[in-house]
Design an enzyme around this catalytic site. Structure first.
Site, PDB file in Angstrom:
ATOM      1  CG  HIS A 179      -2.054   0.940   1.124  1.00 36.65           C
ATOM      2  ND1 HIS A 179      -1.949   2.259   1.440  1.00 36.65           N
ATOM      3  CD2 HIS A 179      -3.325   0.739   0.694  1.00 36.65           C
ATOM      4  CE1 HIS A 179      -3.110   2.845   1.214  1.00 36.65           C
ATOM      5  NE2 HIS A 179      -3.957   1.950   0.754  1.00 36.65           N
ATOM      6  CG  ASP A 230      -8.354  -4.209  -2.686  1.00 38.17           C
ATOM      7  OD1 ASP A 230      -9.556  -3.971  -2.511  1.00 38.17           O
ATOM      8  OD2 ASP A 230      -7.541  -3.371  -3.098  1.00 38.17           O
TER       9      ASP A 230
HETATM   10  N1  ACO Z   1       4.031  -7.920  -4.851  1.00 40.29           N
HETATM   11  C1  ACO Z   1       5.363  -7.930  -5.064  1.00 40.29           C
HETATM   12  N2  ACO Z   1       6.161  -6.846  -4.928  1.00 40.29           N
HETATM   13  C2  ACO Z   1       5.564  -5.682  -4.614  1.00 40.29           C
HETATM   14  C3  ACO Z   1       4.178  -5.576  -4.407  1.00 40.29           C
HETATM   15  C4  ACO Z   1       3.409  -6.751  -4.541  1.00 40.29           C
HETATM   16  N3  ACO Z   1       2.068  -6.728  -4.333  1.00 40.29           N
HETATM   17  N4  ACO Z   1       3.857  -4.283  -4.097  1.00 40.29           N
HETATM   18  C5  ACO Z   1       5.007  -3.599  -4.124  1.00 40.29           C
HETATM   19  N5  ACO Z   1       6.043  -4.442  -4.403  1.00 40.29           N
HETATM   20  C6  ACO Z   1       7.477  -4.077  -4.456  1.00 40.29           C
HETATM   21  C7  ACO Z   1       7.808  -3.248  -5.687  1.00 40.29           C
HETATM   22  O1  ACO Z   1       8.216  -4.062  -6.763  1.00 40.29           O
HETATM   23  C8  ACO Z   1       8.932  -2.373  -5.167  1.00 40.29           C
HETATM   24  O2  ACO Z   1      10.104  -3.174  -5.096  1.00 40.29           O
HETATM   25  P1  ACO Z   1      11.581  -2.506  -5.334  1.00 40.29           P
HETATM   26  O3  ACO Z   1      11.764  -1.523  -4.223  1.00 40.29           O
HETATM   27  O4  ACO Z   1      12.508  -3.670  -5.282  1.00 40.29           O
HETATM   28  O5  ACO Z   1      11.528  -1.853  -6.692  1.00 40.29           O
HETATM   29  C9  ACO Z   1       8.501  -2.046  -3.731  1.00 40.29           C
HETATM   30  O6  ACO Z   1       7.700  -3.192  -3.330  1.00 40.29           O
HETATM   31  C10 ACO Z   1       7.689  -0.762  -3.579  1.00 40.29           C
HETATM   32  O7  ACO Z   1       6.534  -0.849  -4.404  1.00 40.29           O
HETATM   33  P2  ACO Z   1       5.930   0.321  -5.283  1.00 40.29           P
HETATM   34  O8  ACO Z   1       5.090  -0.273  -6.366  1.00 40.29           O
HETATM   35  O9  ACO Z   1       7.010   1.274  -5.694  1.00 40.29           O
HETATM   36  O10 ACO Z   1       4.990   1.051  -4.208  1.00 40.29           O
HETATM   37  P3  ACO Z   1       3.825   2.044  -4.522  1.00 40.29           P
HETATM   38  O11 ACO Z   1       3.552   2.757  -3.256  1.00 40.29           O
HETATM   39  O12 ACO Z   1       4.111   2.861  -5.752  1.00 40.29           O
HETATM   40  O13 ACO Z   1       2.576   1.072  -4.898  1.00 40.29           O
HETATM   41  C11 ACO Z   1       0.794  -0.465  -4.668  1.00 40.29           C
HETATM   42  C12 ACO Z   1       1.641   0.622  -3.996  1.00 40.29           C
HETATM   43  C13 ACO Z   1       0.338   0.004  -6.065  1.00 40.29           C
HETATM   44  C14 ACO Z   1      -0.462  -0.723  -3.840  1.00 40.29           C
HETATM   45  C15 ACO Z   1       1.618  -1.760  -4.796  1.00 40.29           C
HETATM   46  O14 ACO Z   1       1.957  -2.222  -3.512  1.00 40.29           O
HETATM   47  C16 ACO Z   1       0.904  -2.874  -5.558  1.00 40.29           C
HETATM   48  O15 ACO Z   1       0.961  -2.898  -6.791  1.00 40.29           O
HETATM   49  N6  ACO Z   1       0.213  -3.823  -4.844  1.00 40.29           N
HETATM   50  C17 ACO Z   1      -0.576  -4.855  -5.494  1.00 40.29           C
HETATM   51  C18 ACO Z   1      -1.880  -4.264  -5.983  1.00 40.29           C
HETATM   52  C19 ACO Z   1      -2.845  -3.996  -4.882  1.00 40.29           C
HETATM   53  O16 ACO Z   1      -3.075  -4.847  -4.020  1.00 40.29           O
HETATM   54  N7  ACO Z   1      -3.446  -2.802  -4.926  1.00 40.29           N
HETATM   55  C20 ACO Z   1      -4.470  -2.400  -3.955  1.00 40.29           C
HETATM   56  C21 ACO Z   1      -3.973  -1.305  -3.078  1.00 40.29           C
HETATM   57  S1  ACO Z   1      -5.142  -0.928  -1.809  1.00 40.29           S
HETATM   58  C22 ACO Z   1      -6.336  -0.043  -2.595  1.00 40.29           C
HETATM   59  O17 ACO Z   1      -6.166   0.592  -3.593  1.00 40.29           O
HETATM   60  C23 ACO Z   1      -7.632  -0.075  -1.965  1.00 40.29           C
END
Ligand code: ACO
Length: 429
Positions: A307, A364
């Site tokens: 998140h 979620d």
């Molecule tokens: N699975 C694997 N790796 C992940 C995940 C995941 N679900 N989420 C983040 N990471 C990793 C990224 O690859 C990144 O790794 P790095 O530092 O080695 O490059 C690091 O964790 C940081 O992630 P970002 O995507 O840069 O974080 P951001 O804050 O931009 O994104 C997000 C947050 C979009 C929610 C992300 O965690 C994600 O895609 N999660 C899965 C989708 C999801 O569940 N979305 C619902 C969010 S809650 C809502 O909207 C109600």
């Protein structure tokens, strides 16, 4: 630096910038004068360090896993309140008295019908249409029935638009579903409460009365409360941005629904269920999913984990984890996907990759399993999120319109393209 200012020395001369404190949480550095004073702008991908507004609606503390609507902890609202009471709270700022709540519930109940012309609108979609596409289009189309309610600075028009949206969204959602399975639409019923009425429109048939299980109706109500607002997330920021151009509430909410549909936002609940079902089909091999999520060459993400704001736990996921078990027990249901979800959570919470990146289950992760237990098909999950988030979008939009500091949303950019080129006729290229 004084207590209410900071000095920026980075650009040749010292610039004093005001600090804007919150009642709790982040303090802002007011950069409204930054470009005129320094000739520079800020660059902030995904607005991760930028407050787009001052707000009194929802407080989130991502480090400590706190979520409060208008100061009330989400845990208390989920236990004691109803979705319509929470909608009133978000819109008006305070919990209603008994009379105020009764009036609000009655207003909502008496606006659930759609104009009959709208039926043709549903008929025009292909049977395979995703219900989020229908929900967004139908919400935008609703504006055409209320030309007198489109002035965003008329409080009466705003309140009437808000009531109609909250009242009609479940009717639109249920019609979109019935259309997709080829069954007749079921009209709303004024003797039922909000969630019971929605469940009745979803699952009953005009040919026979079906009793909605009160356990299921209460569970849905709690799920809607948990989704009702989450400050400046992607869809809410979209609603505010669209509304900042003085677009009407229907148009702004329609844009918010489209933003919510994306799999990185509300669409994640559908992705989670599809992921769990895939793991189940693969013979329960959840370790493969963990390995794929960690592989940088694989675009796969562990849906429902991570998140932007919560870097400890998501309090909504914590409530839902216990709640889901409880609902399944009370319904006498047993879902193998819940077992896989618990295993995934255990592994992810002890794996360095997830620990180092603060990746915890988000709302979620568990909502999909509960929606499934309540009988909803996977394609409706994000629609349910939208119905829940609607009061938040409306309250945030209203706050934006009423704030004298609001300006049309119009970010700057750092231009990195060609500086200047002369046009060449196509024969000379
Ligand atoms: N699975 C694997 N790796 C992940 C995940 C995941 N679900 N989420 C983040 N990471 C990793 C990224 O690859 C990144 O790794 P790095 O530092 O080695 O490059 C690091 O964790 C940081 O992630 P970002 O995507 O840069 O974080 P951001 O804050 O931009 O994104 C997000 C947050 C979009 C929610 C992300 O965690 C994600 O895609 N999660 C899965 C989708 C999801 O569940 N979305 C619902 C969010 S809650 C809502 O909207 C109600």
């Amino acid at each position: 630096m004084s207590e209410d200012r900071v000095t920026l020395n980075a650009v040749g001369s010292a610039t004093e910038l005001d600090l804007v404190p919150g009642t709790i949480g982040d303090t802002g550095i007011d950069i409204n004068r930054l470009r005129s004073a320094t000739g520079k702008v800020t660059l902030d991908f995904g607005f991760a360090n930028t407050a787009g507004c001052k707000s009194k609606i929802t407080y989130v503390n991502g480090e400590e896993g706190i979520l409060r609507y208008r100061g009330y902890p989400i845990e208390q609202l989920a236990e004691h309140s109803t979705f319509l009471e929470v909608a009133y709270l978000l819109f008006h700022g305070d919990l209603p008295t008994g009379d105020e709540l009764a009036r609000f519930q009655s207003e909502i109940t008496h606006h659930t019908l759609l104009n009959e012309e709208m039926k043709k609108f549903f008929d025009a979609f292909p049977k395979s249409a995703h219900p989020m596409a229908i929900l967004s289009s139908a919400t935008s189309a609703l504006a055409t029935f209320y030309p007198a309610l489109q002035n965003p600075v008329d409080p009466y028009a705003v309140e009437q638009s808000a009531l109609r949206l909250i009242a009609k969204m479940p009717t639109v959602a249920a019609m979109a579903y019935k259309k997709s399975i080829g069954l007749p639409y079921v009209y709303p019923r004024n003797d039922l409460n909000y969630s019971t009425n929605f469940l009745n429109m979803m699952f009953s048939l005009p040919v026979e009365d079906t009793e909605v299980d009160p356990v299921i109706a209460r569970a849905l109500d709690v799920l809607l409360i948990l989704h009702a607002d989450h400050e400046q997330n992607c869809s809410t920021s979209t609603v505010r941005l669209v509304g900042s151009s003085r677009a009407n509430l229907f148009a702004s909410v329609s844009a918010g629904i489209s933003a919510l549909w994306g799999p990185l936002h509300g669409g994640a609940n559908q992705q989670v269920l599809e992921m769990l079902a895939q793991i189940h089909e693969d013979g329960h091999d959840y370790k493969k999913a963990i390995a794929r999520a960690k592989d940088k060459d694989d675009p796969f993400r562990l849906w429902g984990f991570g998140h932007r704001v919560y870097k400890s736990f998501d309090p909504r996921a914590t409530i839902l984890r216990n709640f889901t078990h409880d609902v399944l027990d009370r319904l006498g249901a047993d879902d193998p996907l819940l077992e896989i979800a618990v295993q995934l959570e255990d592994v992810a919470m002890s794996d360095d990759y997830f620990i180092e990146r603060d990746l915890y289950p988000n709302v979620d992760f568990y909502s999909g399993i509960t929606f499934r237990a309540l009988g909803f098909p996977v394609r409706m999950f994000t629609v349910l999120f939208a119905i829940g988030r609607l009061p938040g979008w409306i309250a945030q939009w209203k706050e934006m319109v009423e704030d004298p500091d609001t300006r049309i949303g119009r970010p700057r950019q750092i231009y990195q393209g060609e500086v200047l080129r002369d046009y060449l006729p196509v024969t000379d290229r």
